[in-house]
Scaffold this motif. Structure first.
Motif, PDB file in Angstrom:
ATOM      1  N   LEU A  93       0.822  -1.199   0.000  1.00 28.48           N
ATOM      2  CA  LEU A  93       0.000   0.000   0.000  1.00 28.48           C
ATOM      3  C   LEU A  93       0.866   1.263   0.000  1.00 28.48           C
ATOM      4  CD1 LEU A  93      -2.831  -1.016   2.514  1.00 28.48           C
ATOM      5  CD2 LEU A  93      -3.004  -0.774   0.040  1.00 28.48           C
ATOM      6  N   ALA A  94       1.998   1.220   0.708  1.00 26.81           N
ATOM      7  CA  ALA A  94       2.898   2.366   0.713  1.00 26.81           C
ATOM      8  C   ALA A  94       3.493   2.599  -0.672  1.00 26.81           C
ATOM      9  CB  ALA A  94       4.001   2.154   1.753  1.00 26.81           C
ATOM     10  N   LEU A  95       3.881   1.518  -1.360  1.00 25.70           N
ATOM     11  CA  LEU A  95       4.408   1.652  -2.716  1.00 25.70           C
ATOM     12  C   LEU A  95       3.342   2.177  -3.682  1.00 25.70           C
ATOM     13  CD1 LEU A  95       6.518  -1.632  -3.004  1.00 25.70           C
ATOM     14  CD2 LEU A  95       7.380   0.707  -2.781  1.00 25.70           C
ATOM     15  N   LEU A  96       2.096   1.740  -3.488  1.00 24.83           N
ATOM     16  CA  LEU A  96       1.008   2.218  -4.339  1.00 24.83           C
ATOM     17  C   LEU A  96       0.779   3.709  -4.136  1.00 24.83           C
ATOM     18  CD1 LEU A  96      -1.326   1.754  -6.290  1.00 24.83           C
ATOM     19  CD2 LEU A  96      -2.728   1.039  -4.336  1.00 24.83           C
ATOM     20  N   LEU A  97       0.808   4.154  -2.875  1.00 28.35           N
ATOM     21  CA  LEU A  97       0.647   5.579  -2.589  1.00 28.35           C
ATOM     22  C   LEU A  97       1.796   6.381  -3.194  1.00 28.35           C
ATOM     23  CD1 LEU A  97      -0.943   7.794  -1.105  1.00 28.35           C
ATOM     24  CD2 LEU A  97       0.436   7.316   0.916  1.00 28.35           C
ATOM     25  N   ALA A  98       3.025   5.844  -3.114  1.00 33.13           N
ATOM     26  CA  ALA A  98       4.177   6.540  -3.689  1.00 33.13           C
ATOM     27  C   ALA A  98       4.071   6.616  -5.210  1.00 33.13           C
ATOM     28  CB  ALA A  98       5.464   5.834  -3.278  1.00 33.13           C
ATOM     29  N   ALA A  99       3.577   5.554  -5.842  1.00 31.90           N
ATOM     30  CA  ALA A  99       3.448   5.546  -7.304  1.00 31.90           C
ATOM     31  C   ALA A  99       2.427   6.580  -7.778  1.00 31.90           C
ATOM     32  CB  ALA A  99       3.045   4.157  -7.793  1.00 31.90           C
ATOM     33  N   THR A 100       1.320   6.726  -7.041  1.00 30.37           N
ATOM     34  CA  THR A 100       0.309   7.700  -7.447  1.00 30.37           C
ATOM     35  C   THR A 100       0.806   9.129  -7.287  1.00 30.37           C
ATOM     36  OG1 THR A 100      -0.652   7.659  -5.209  1.00 30.37           O
ATOM     37  CG2 THR A 100      -1.581   6.157  -6.844  1.00 30.37           C
ATOM     38  N   MET A 101       1.773   9.358  -6.421  1.00 30.04           N
ATOM     39  CA  MET A 101       2.289  10.708  -6.198  1.00 30.04           C
ATOM     40  C   MET A 101       3.581  10.987  -6.963  1.00 30.04           C
ATOM     41  SD  MET A 101       1.675  11.348  -2.134  1.00 30.04           S
ATOM     42  CE  MET A 101       0.021  11.411  -1.450  1.00 30.04           C
ATOM     43  N   SER A 102       4.076  10.033  -7.703  1.00 32.27           N
ATOM     44  CA  SER A 102       5.389  10.193  -8.336  1.00 32.27           C
ATOM     45  C   SER A 102       5.344  10.918  -9.672  1.00 32.27           C
ATOM     46  CB  SER A 102       6.034   8.817  -8.544  1.00 32.27           C
ATOM     47  OG  SER A 102       5.241   8.035  -9.425  1.00 32.27           O
ATOM     48  N   SER A 103       4.170  11.068 -10.255  1.00 36.57           N
ATOM     49  CA  SER A 103       4.091  11.720 -11.565  1.00 36.57           C
ATOM     50  C   SER A 103       4.241  13.231 -11.423  1.00 36.57           C
ATOM     51  CB  SER A 103       2.746  11.406 -12.231  1.00 36.57           C
ATOM     52  OG  SER A 103       1.678  11.896 -11.448  1.00 36.57           O
ATOM     53  N   THR A 104       4.690  13.864 -12.495  1.00 35.44           N
ATOM     54  CA  THR A 104       4.885  15.309 -12.516  1.00 35.44           C
ATOM     55  C   THR A 104       4.027  15.917 -13.616  1.00 35.44           C
ATOM     56  OG1 THR A 104       6.771  15.047 -13.994  1.00 35.44           O
ATOM     57  CG2 THR A 104       7.236  15.174 -11.636  1.00 35.44           C
ATOM     58  N   ASP A 105       3.810  17.212 -13.518  1.00 32.52           N
ATOM     59  CA  ASP A 105       3.037  17.928 -14.532  1.00 32.52           C
ATOM     60  C   ASP A 105       3.974  18.297 -15.678  1.00 32.52           C
ATOM     61  OD1 ASP A 105       1.233  19.323 -15.973  1.00 32.52           O
ATOM     62  OD2 ASP A 105       0.692  20.747 -14.408  1.00 32.52           O
ATOM     63  N   SER A 106       4.135  17.363 -16.603  1.00 30.84           N
ATOM     64  CA  SER A 106       5.121  17.558 -17.675  1.00 30.84           C
ATOM     65  C   SER A 106       4.772  18.734 -18.577  1.00 30.84           C
ATOM     66  CB  SER A 106       5.231  16.276 -18.509  1.00 30.84           C
ATOM     67  OG  SER A 106       3.959  15.909 -19.017  1.00 30.84           O
ATOM     68  N   ALA A 107       3.477  18.962 -18.815  1.00 30.40           N
ATOM     69  CA  ALA A 107       3.088  20.074 -19.688  1.00 30.40           C
ATOM     70  C   ALA A 107       3.511  21.413 -19.089  1.00 30.40           C
ATOM     71  CB  ALA A 107       1.581  20.053 -19.923  1.00 30.40           C
ATOM     72  N   SER A 108       3.375  21.554 -17.779  1.00 31.09           N
ATOM     73  CA  SER A 108       3.798  22.792 -17.127  1.00 31.09           C
ATOM     74  C   SER A 108       5.317  22.951 -17.185  1.00 31.09           C
ATOM     75  CB  SER A 108       3.332  22.811 -15.667  1.00 31.09           C
ATOM     76  OG  SER A 108       1.926  22.808 -15.593  1.00 31.09           O
ATOM     77  N   VAL A 109       6.037  21.843 -17.019  1.00 33.47           N
ATOM     78  CA  VAL A 109       7.499  21.905 -17.101  1.00 33.47           C
ATOM     79  C   VAL A 109       7.944  22.355 -18.482  1.00 33.47           C
ATOM     80  CG1 VAL A 109       9.624  20.545 -16.992  1.00 33.47           C
ATOM     81  CG2 VAL A 109       7.820  20.173 -15.302  1.00 33.47           C
TER      82      VAL A 109
END
Length: 219
Positions: free
Chosen positions: A1-17
């Motif tokens: 569950l901790a890895l799943l939570l980390a995976a959902t938060m690992s993405s970045t807003d590439s369009a803004s970058v």
């Protein structure tokens, strides 16, 4: 569950970058700009694949195969998505340069939807395929490339507005004020901002600095 939570938060807003790097004329050294674009653009497909894989592990929805079948599914998604994205990108470049048509933006948009749908149909990662197809198209000479860039800049901002509006509709304000949600969400957010992100950045920068220092020494 901790890895799943980390995976959902690992993405970045590439369009803004991408938009910030284009609008701010900053002199980034050592080819840092393309590295940032590559990291940000490839981050979302990886986060998507990890999220799906870990959901399958947690719920054991991969036909009882467990971690082994999930890992195989992950590799298949990577390989199929990479091959499909590259081939469809080359096909898009060839078609746009050969077809004499005024609606190049609509044609390229159709290729984007086709890349995602076809790759997903053959059990690949559609997001990765679209990203790689975009890299292939963007690094080749195209007819009306400037007009295509202007169109997709505006289309990107429109899709960001729709995405964040849709995400906001899933949030109920009365649930956010509940103590169990407010305390846990605030603790996770504070940990991500103050601890996890800084530690990750410094841990990644240390080997990168050593690598660039050795490269300069050899040069």
């Amino acid at each position: 569950l901790a890895l799943l939570l980390a995976a959902t938060m690992s993405s970045t807003d590439s369009a803004s970058v991408f938009s910030i790097l284009r609008s701010k004329k900053q002199g980034l050294k050592q080819h840092l700009r393309p590295l940032l674009e590559l990291e940000s653009g490839s981050n979302d497909p990886m986060a998507y694949m990890l999220t799906i894989l870990l959901i399958g592990v947690v719920t054991n929805s991969q036909g009882g195969g467990g971690l082994g079948m999930s890992a195989l599914y992950f590799v298949v998604q990577l390989v199929v998505g990479t091959l499909s994205g590259y081939l469809i990108g080359r096909l898009a470049v060839w078609t746009i340069n050969k077809v004499n048509h005024s609606l190049y933006s609509v044609l390229l948009l159709a290729f984007i939807f086709f890349a995602f749908a076809f790759t997903d149909l053959v059990k690949g990662n559609g997001y990765l395929a679209v990203y790689l197809a975009g890299l292939v198209v963007g690094n080749h000479k195209l007819a009306q490339k400037r007009s295509l860039t202007v169109f997709f800049d505006g289309f990107t901002w429109l899709m960001q507005i729709v995405m964040f509006l849709t995400l906001g509709l899933f949030v109920n304000s009365d649930e956010l004020l509940r103590p169990e949600v407010l305390i846990l969400g605030g603790a996770v957010g504070a940990f991500m901002i103050l601890v996890a992100r800084p530690v990750t950045v410094f841990a990644c920068l240390l080997p990168f600095r050593k690598f660039t220092a050795r490269a300069r020494l050899y040069i």
